[in-house]
Structures are given as structure tokens and as C-alpha cells.
Design a protein around this motif. Structure first.
Motif, PDB file in Angstrom:
ATOM      1  N   GLN A   1      -2.945   2.311  10.503  1.00  0.00           N
ATOM      2  CA  GLN A   1      -3.705   1.269   9.818  1.00  0.00           C
ATOM      3  C   GLN A   1      -4.112   0.159  10.780  1.00  0.00           C
ATOM      4  O   GLN A   1      -5.200  -0.415  10.643  1.00  0.00           O
TER       5      GLN A   1
ATOM      6  N   GLN B   1      -5.888  -6.399   7.702  1.00  0.00           N
ATOM      7  CA  GLN B   1      -4.853  -5.390   7.495  1.00  0.00           C
ATOM      8  C   GLN B   1      -4.611  -5.118   6.008  1.00  0.00           C
ATOM      9  O   GLN B   1      -4.518  -3.954   5.593  1.00  0.00           O
ATOM     10  N   PRO B   2      -4.537  -6.161   5.144  1.00  0.00           N
ATOM     11  CA  PRO B   2      -4.353  -5.883   3.708  1.00  0.00           C
ATOM     12  C   PRO B   2      -5.493  -5.070   3.105  1.00  0.00           C
ATOM     13  O   PRO B   2      -5.259  -4.198   2.266  1.00  0.00           O
ATOM     14  N   ALA B   3      -6.735  -5.338   3.527  1.00  0.00           N
ATOM     15  CA  ALA B   3      -7.880  -4.597   2.992  1.00  0.00           C
ATOM     16  C   ALA B   3      -7.790  -3.127   3.383  1.00  0.00           C
ATOM     17  O   ALA B   3      -8.060  -2.235   2.569  1.00  0.00           O
TER      18      ALA B   3
ATOM     19  N   SER C   1      -5.001  -1.497   4.182  1.00  0.00           N
ATOM     20  CA  SER C   1      -3.843  -0.932   3.487  1.00  0.00           C
ATOM     21  C   SER C   1      -4.198  -0.538   2.064  1.00  0.00           C
ATOM     22  O   SER C   1      -3.763   0.510   1.560  1.00  0.00           O
ATOM     23  N   LYS C   2      -5.004  -1.374   1.411  1.00  0.00           N
ATOM     24  CA  LYS C   2      -5.397  -1.085   0.032  1.00  0.00           C
ATOM     25  C   LYS C   2      -6.223   0.189  -0.043  1.00  0.00           C
ATOM     26  O   LYS C   2      -5.996   1.035  -0.909  1.00  0.00           O
ATOM     27  N   GLN C   3      -7.166   0.343   0.884  1.00  0.00           N
ATOM     28  CA  GLN C   3      -8.003   1.545   0.873  1.00  0.00           C
ATOM     29  C   GLN C   3      -7.207   2.781   1.252  1.00  0.00           C
ATOM     30  O   GLN C   3      -7.357   3.836   0.652  1.00  0.00           O
TER      31      GLN C   3
ATOM     32  N   ALA D   1      -3.997   3.325   0.848  1.00  0.00           N
ATOM     33  CA  ALA D   1      -3.111   3.688  -0.258  1.00  0.00           C
ATOM     34  C   ALA D   1      -3.886   4.437  -1.330  1.00  0.00           C
ATOM     35  O   ALA D   1      -3.379   5.399  -1.926  1.00  0.00           O
ATOM     36  N   LYS D   2      -5.111   4.021  -1.589  1.00  0.00           N
ATOM     37  CA  LYS D   2      -5.929   4.683  -2.602  1.00  0.00           C
ATOM     38  C   LYS D   2      -6.262   6.110  -2.182  1.00  0.00           C
ATOM     39  O   LYS D   2      -6.208   7.035  -2.996  1.00  0.00           O
ATOM     40  N   TYR D   3      -6.571   6.326  -0.913  1.00  0.00           N
ATOM     41  CA  TYR D   3      -6.934   7.651  -0.443  1.00  0.00           C
ATOM     42  C   TYR D   3      -5.731   8.584  -0.434  1.00  0.00           C
ATOM     43  O   TYR D   3      -5.863   9.783  -0.655  1.00  0.00           O
TER      44      TYR D   3
ATOM     45  N   GLN E   1      -3.353   8.781  -2.502  1.00  0.00           N
ATOM     46  CA  GLN E   1      -2.880   9.185  -3.823  1.00  0.00           C
ATOM     47  C   GLN E   1      -3.198  10.657  -4.091  1.00  0.00           C
ATOM     48  O   GLN E   1      -2.466  11.344  -4.791  1.00  0.00           O
TER      49      GLN E   1
END
Length: 207
Positions: A58, A69-71, A73-75, A77-79, A81
Motif C-alpha cells: 500500500q 495512505q487511508p484512501a 487502504s480503503k480501496q 480493502a474493497k478489492y 473482499q
């Protein structure tokens, strides 16, 4: 008279006020920039999926995409799943239309830079710049136009163009004449972007 009456005026607006046609012309370039921005954001999101599939960290993705980094991490995590598909094939010799269009795009960009280095202007320069600004898309008509312009640049045999450019164009052109369907989950825009950069890297190493 009929021409004057045909202009669409805003209901209730005073005489001489801005017409709808005038507003459309004023906003045309603005809308193009907005659409290009939306398309580039979508492309970046798809590229992040590719980076995840390649196993990149990341931190590395955040640095390359210039995202927080948070943005990222969010993407990511979504991928993650869903079951991730295998990494994309990055070999240059592929024959589906988006990949070949990306190779043509990369070749055209290299031609523009090479001709500019020798103080000239490539025939395909305006088209390449329009693609970069999102004003031209990879429609069959625009691809045919780019092929003609690249062919013209190669035909004039500018001294700044290596022989490898012609060889690459011949292979790309033959492939576009008889494209092959490829089963892939990677969007066409991503395949074009990947092929464009890989083609440029190959040409630079050949020079």
C-alpha cells in the motif's frame, strides 16, 4: 429571421441575454476537462486493482498514485473482499484491440518526443496531445486517424526516428487489421495504459 428565431433563449430572459447555444459553446471545453478528469480517476482506480493483483504494498501504491495512505487502504480493502483474479499478462506481444491501441498510442508518443528533440513537429502530435487531454478517445475512427498520422511520420523518415519504430508499427498495424478477442477481466482503458507504457519502454531500450 428564421435563423435568429432558432436560437434557444432562456424563458423569461430579457432580449440580448445569453442563449443556450452560446452557453453550450462556452461550457464545451469545461465539460471536456471534467469528463477527462472523471475518466482519469476511474483509470487510476482500475490501475490500483492491477497493483494489488501484482502484490504491491500500500505504501508503494500510495506513492505512485499520489494518494493518501487511508484512501489507498480503503480501496485495497474493497478489492480484497472478492477473490482476486490472476495478475495481468504484461508481455508486449498480445493481440486484442485495446492492447494494440495502447501500443499504437505509446509509439505515437515516442514519435512526438523524438521529432521534437530534432526541432520538428510530428504529424501525430496534435492527436497525441488531444488524447492526453481527454479530447480524443479510442473510437475506431480516431484510431484509424492516428494510424494514418503515425504512418505519415514514419514515411517521411525523420532522422530522429529509429528503425525499431517502423517495425513496431508494422506489427501493431497487422494486429489491428485482424484483432483477436481475449478473455480478460481487465478493463480496456487499463490494458491500453499498460500497453502504452510497456511499448514506450521497449522502444527506448531499443534506441
Amino acid at each position: 429571421m428564421a435563423g435568429e428565431e432558432s436560437e434557444r433563449h432562456t424563458p423569461g430572459a430579457p432580449a440580448g441575454a445569453l442563449t443556450e447555444e452560446q452557453a453550450e459553446r462556452m461550457l464545451a471545453s469545461v465539460n471536456e476537462v471534467i469528463r477527462a478528469g472523471e475518466e482519469m480517476r476511474a483509470l487510476r482506480a482500475e490501475m490500483i486493482k492491477v497493483f494489488v493483483r501484482l502484490g504491491w504494498t500500500q505504501d508503494r501504491i500510495a506513492r505512485l498514485t499520489e494518494m493518501s495512505q487511508p484512501a489507498v487502504s480503503k480501496q485495497v480493502a474493497k478489492y480484497k473482499q472478492d477473490e482476486p483474479p490472476p495478475p495481468p499478462d504484461l508481455s508486449l506481444d498480445q493481440h486484442d484491440t485495446p492492447w494494440l491501441e495502447g501500443r499504437l498510442w505509446g509509439l505515437a508518443e515516442e514519435i512526438v518526443e523524438a521529432v521534437e528533440a530534432s526541432k520538428g513537429v510530428a504529424h501525430c502530435a496534435r492527436h497525441v496531445h488531444a488524447v492526453a487531454r481527454g479530447k480524443k478517445r479510442f473510437t475506431p475512427q480516431h484510431v484509424d486517424e492516428l494510424r494514418r498520422l503515425v504512418e505519415e511520420d514514419l514515411r517521411r523518415r525523420d532522422p530522429g526516428l529509429p528503425r525499431g519504430f517502423r517495425d513496431a508499427y508494422d506489427r501493431i498495424s497487422r494486429g489491428l487489421d485482424v484483432p483477436v478477442r481475449t478473455a480478460t477481466t481487465t478493463p480496456a482503458s487499463v490494458r491500453r495504459a499498460l500497453a502504452c507504457q510497456i511499448q514506450r519502454d521497449v522502444l527506448r531500450h531499443q534506441s
